[in-house]
Write a protein that holds these residues in place. Structure first.
Motif, PDB file in Angstrom:
ATOM      1  N   ASP A 283      45.571  77.887  87.286  1.00  0.00           N
ATOM      2  CA  ASP A 283      44.114  77.625  86.478  1.00  0.00           C
ATOM      3  C   ASP A 283      43.099  78.429  87.404  1.00  0.00           C
ATOM      4  O   ASP A 283      43.219  78.570  88.761  1.00  0.00           O
ATOM      5  CB  ASP A 283      43.772  76.340  87.025  1.00  0.00           C
ATOM      6  N   GLY A 284      42.087  79.272  86.939  1.00  0.00           N
ATOM      7  CA  GLY A 284      41.165  79.912  87.529  1.00  0.00           C
ATOM      8  C   GLY A 284      39.702  79.874  87.076  1.00  0.00           C
ATOM      9  O   GLY A 284      39.601  79.779  85.787  1.00  0.00           O
ATOM     10  N   CYS A 285      38.707  80.627  87.898  1.00  0.00           N
ATOM     11  CA  CYS A 285      37.561  80.725  87.399  1.00  0.00           C
ATOM     12  C   CYS A 285      37.061  82.113  88.215  1.00  0.00           C
ATOM     13  O   CYS A 285      37.246  82.154  89.348  1.00  0.00           O
ATOM     14  CB  CYS A 285      36.585  79.550  87.669  1.00  0.00           C
TER      15      CYS A 285
ATOM     16  N   ALA B  51      30.779  84.339  83.222  1.00  0.00           N
ATOM     17  CA  ALA B  51      31.967  83.391  84.081  1.00  0.00           C
ATOM     18  C   ALA B  51      33.150  83.395  83.111  1.00  0.00           C
ATOM     19  O   ALA B  51      33.089  83.263  81.727  1.00  0.00           O
ATOM     20  CB  ALA B  51      31.146  82.031  84.272  1.00  0.00           C
ATOM     21  N   VAL B  52      34.277  83.364  83.578  1.00  0.00           N
ATOM     22  CA  VAL B  52      35.402  83.324  82.710  1.00  0.00           C
ATOM     23  C   VAL B  52      36.408  82.324  83.521  1.00  0.00           C
ATOM     24  O   VAL B  52      36.542  81.982  84.665  1.00  0.00           O
ATOM     25  CB  VAL B  52      36.286  84.547  82.502  1.00  0.00           C
ATOM     26  N   ASP B  53      36.772  81.204  82.723  1.00  0.00           N
ATOM     27  CA  ASP B  53      37.745  79.978  83.188  1.00  0.00           C
ATOM     28  C   ASP B  53      39.066  80.428  82.520  1.00  0.00           C
ATOM     29  O   ASP B  53      39.361  81.024  81.209  1.00  0.00           O
ATOM     30  CB  ASP B  53      37.232  78.776  82.633  1.00  0.00           C
TER      31      ASP B  53
ATOM     32  N   TRP C  81      44.320  78.320  91.404  1.00  0.00           N
ATOM     33  CA  TRP C  81      45.063  77.229  91.879  1.00  0.00           C
ATOM     34  C   TRP C  81      46.343  77.405  91.220  1.00  0.00           C
ATOM     35  O   TRP C  81      46.307  77.701  89.996  1.00  0.00           O
ATOM     36  CB  TRP C  81      44.485  75.968  91.506  1.00  0.00           C
ATOM     37  N   PHE C  82      47.335  77.262  91.725  1.00  0.00           N
ATOM     38  CA  PHE C  82      48.710  77.404  91.602  1.00  0.00           C
ATOM     39  C   PHE C  82      49.401  76.066  91.530  1.00  0.00           C
ATOM     40  O   PHE C  82      49.358  75.261  92.389  1.00  0.00           O
ATOM     41  CB  PHE C  82      49.615  78.357  92.240  1.00  0.00           C
TER      42      PHE C  82
ATOM     43  N   GLU D  33      48.613  76.935  97.281  1.00  0.00           N
ATOM     44  CA  GLU D  33      48.254  75.991  96.516  1.00  0.00           C
ATOM     45  C   GLU D  33      46.816  76.631  95.655  1.00  0.00           C
ATOM     46  O   GLU D  33      46.467  76.385  94.617  1.00  0.00           O
ATOM     47  CB  GLU D  33      47.813  74.706  97.089  1.00  0.00           C
ATOM     48  N   THR D  34      46.232  77.557  96.491  1.00  0.00           N
ATOM     49  CA  THR D  34      44.986  78.040  95.877  1.00  0.00           C
ATOM     50  C   THR D  34      44.913  79.598  96.690  1.00  0.00           C
ATOM     51  O   THR D  34      45.386  79.710  97.786  1.00  0.00           O
ATOM     52  CB  THR D  34      43.775  77.338  96.393  1.00  0.00           C
TER      53      THR D  34
END
Length: 196
Positions: free
Chosen positions: A39-41, A52-54, A28-29, A11-12
């Motif tokens: 989704d990631g940061c 910072a990169v999202d 997160w997958f 999941e992560t």
């Protein structure tokens, strides 16, 4: 071509960025339309500057990148870019054609250790095989999207886990990447190591 990795992602996952920068990345997958949404940061300090990169990346069932939405922040300000791909090597950046990316099937974020997962899943290389994998490369410091020529070569498994020799000639960089059974990077020498 089917993946050589375990079919289920966690999941992560998380990475500690060490060496070129100090920072942390969490991803997160989730499954979507037979593929995945990731989704990631990442937050880091590099050369005395913090950023910072999202990101949100969508991959098709064959692991080709279909879209990437990336948002970055630093002392210089905020930026956003949206990439979309047709899965056959044609891209758009913020809705505009990007012919310099023709032939790329993956996105690679300078800020992310996770994106080295995408080509190895897509290629499903057997030990002794290699492949050129040009990627749409998004810089951490701004919205520039470049073509990054790179190559992955599958090496013999070590302790039952896969490894790949990675090279990005434009940076005069090469290393051996270690992966887990799900195809996520465990060790990216000089860049990151898996934390969870």
């Amino acid at each position: 071509m089917s993946s050589t990795f375990h079919p289920f992602l966690p999941e992560t996952a998380a990475w500690r960025h060490l060496g070129a920068r100090d920072g942390f990345e969490v991803t997160w997958f989730r499954p979507a339309a037979g593929g995945h949404v990731i989704d990631g940061c990442t937050t880091a300090v590099e050369d005395g500057r913090s950023w910072a990169v999202d990101y949100t990346i969508e991959v098709a069932p064959d692991w080709t990148t279909r879209s990437a939405r990336v948002h970055g922040r630093s002392a210089a300000g905020s930026w956003r870019t949206v990439l979309s791909a047709d899965g056959a090597g044609r891209w758009r950046i913020d809705g505009e054609p990007a012919p310099h990316l023709d032939g790329c099937l993956d996105v690679d974020l300078e800020s992310s250790a996770m994106t080295n997962t995408l080509p190895v899943h897509r290629l499903a290389l057997r030990p002794g095989s290699r492949a050129a994998t040009p990627a749409a490369y998004v810089r951490a410091a701004g919205p520039a999207v470049e073509r990054l020529e790179q190559e992955y070569a599958r090496v013999a498994d070590r302790d039952g886990l896969p490894g790949f020799d990675y090279a990005a000639p434009v940076f005069d960089f090469s290393c051996r990447l270690g992966y887990d059974a799900a195809g996520l990077v465990l060790d990216y020498p000089g860049i990151a190591t898996r934390a969870a």
